[in-house]
Design a protein around this motif. Sequence first.
Motif, PDB file in Angstrom:
ATOM      1  N   LEU A  32      95.959 -52.564  99.880  1.00 39.52           N
ATOM      2  CA  LEU A  32      94.947 -51.846 100.648  1.00 39.52           C
ATOM      3  C   LEU A  32      93.549 -52.426 100.428  1.00 39.52           C
ATOM      4  CD1 LEU A  32      96.118 -48.139 100.146  1.00 39.52           C
ATOM      5  CD2 LEU A  32      96.531 -49.640 102.108  1.00 39.52           C
ATOM      6  N   GLU A  33      93.262 -52.840  99.181  1.00 39.40           N
ATOM      7  CA  GLU A  33      91.922 -53.360  98.881  1.00 39.40           C
ATOM      8  C   GLU A  33      91.663 -54.730  99.509  1.00 39.40           C
ATOM      9  OE1 GLU A  33      94.619 -54.276  95.311  1.00 39.40           O
ATOM     10  OE2 GLU A  33      94.217 -52.592  96.669  1.00 39.40           O
ATOM     11  N   LYS A  34      92.697 -55.336 100.117  1.00 35.87           N
ATOM     12  CA  LYS A  34      92.529 -56.646 100.758  1.00 35.87           C
ATOM     13  C   LYS A  34      92.600 -56.576 102.282  1.00 35.87           C
ATOM     14  CE  LYS A  34      94.158 -59.523  96.937  1.00 35.87           C
ATOM     15  NZ  LYS A  34      95.118 -60.567  96.512  1.00 35.87           N
ATOM     16  N   MET A  35      92.576 -55.390 102.840  1.00 35.15           N
ATOM     17  CA  MET A  35      92.661 -55.251 104.290  1.00 35.15           C
ATOM     18  C   MET A  35      91.418 -55.857 104.955  1.00 35.15           C
ATOM     19  SD  MET A  35      95.482 -53.894 105.254  1.00 35.15           S
ATOM     20  CE  MET A  35      96.887 -53.438 104.207  1.00 35.15           C
ATOM     21  N   HIS A  36      91.633 -56.711 105.947  1.00 40.71           N
ATOM     22  CA  HIS A  36      90.512 -57.364 106.617  1.00 40.71           C
ATOM     23  C   HIS A  36      90.960 -57.993 107.933  1.00 40.71           C
ATOM     24  CE1 HIS A  36      92.573 -60.727 104.641  1.00 40.71           C
ATOM     25  NE2 HIS A  36      92.067 -61.478 105.610  1.00 40.71           N
TER      26      HIS A  36
END
Length: 270
Positions: free
Chosen positions: A109-113
């Motif tokens: 989730l912390e790498k969603m882009h």
Amino acid sequence: LPGRHQSNLLELCQKQLAELPFHNVDDIAGVFEIRAKNVVMSRYKKRGCYKSNKMMENGKERGLKSQLQRPNYFVSIPITDKQVLSKIEEMQKAMISKEKRLHKALIPLEKMHLTVIVANLKNEEMIQRAADALKQCKNQLDMILLGRLPQMTFHGIDQFNNKVVYIKMTEEEHPVLCQMAETVKTTFEEMGVDITGTKEFKPHLTVLKLSKAPALRHRRIRTILYEEYEDVMFGAQTLTRIDLCSMRKKQASGHYHCESSILWDSCGGG
């Protein structure tokens, strides 16, 4: 005389042959055959060894060249909206409940882009040049936005070649985002930044990629894994920043290491 001369010549040849190391061997031809085979095998082995070493050297060179040419940085629009991330997490858990092996293929989730462009930055000088190029884009991007920040709405889910699962973005904001992406691409090229590997910008949010899990690379993603989310509203994210990130470095939070950013105020739009 001819007969006597011939006899003397034969005697001379016998004496000379007697001095050779194999004069007691009955099958002289056999000696030459063995020696010839050994010589051939020796030369063959040497050539084979040379070829093998050469292939290894070439393989290492190709591997190193490939690694040097492979993108290691990217410009992206991070997705941080809590509602969007919560819905993605729900969907990912539902997929894992049906196929546990997909766990390693999930995008955290912390790498969603959204990826804008990719870049190959070989050293600190090139990293700084890319950071400067991103900052150089700010004024042009502001002229495109005209004080209004895009509201990126994510709705529905789809896949690429049964290998990548992504969330679709509604088309309303596609034109402005594509114009921004083209501006970033052009600016980086003009400033001499290597963006080899950059593809046409198509706004989508990748949530699962089989290439992340080596054991699953040759498998296919079944529609049944995500079919209940094909028409689900995931939420919206206001564009407030564009980042230059490293693919290999990470922050303590797990997010990509950020080298440079363009920031906008979500309240005022400036």
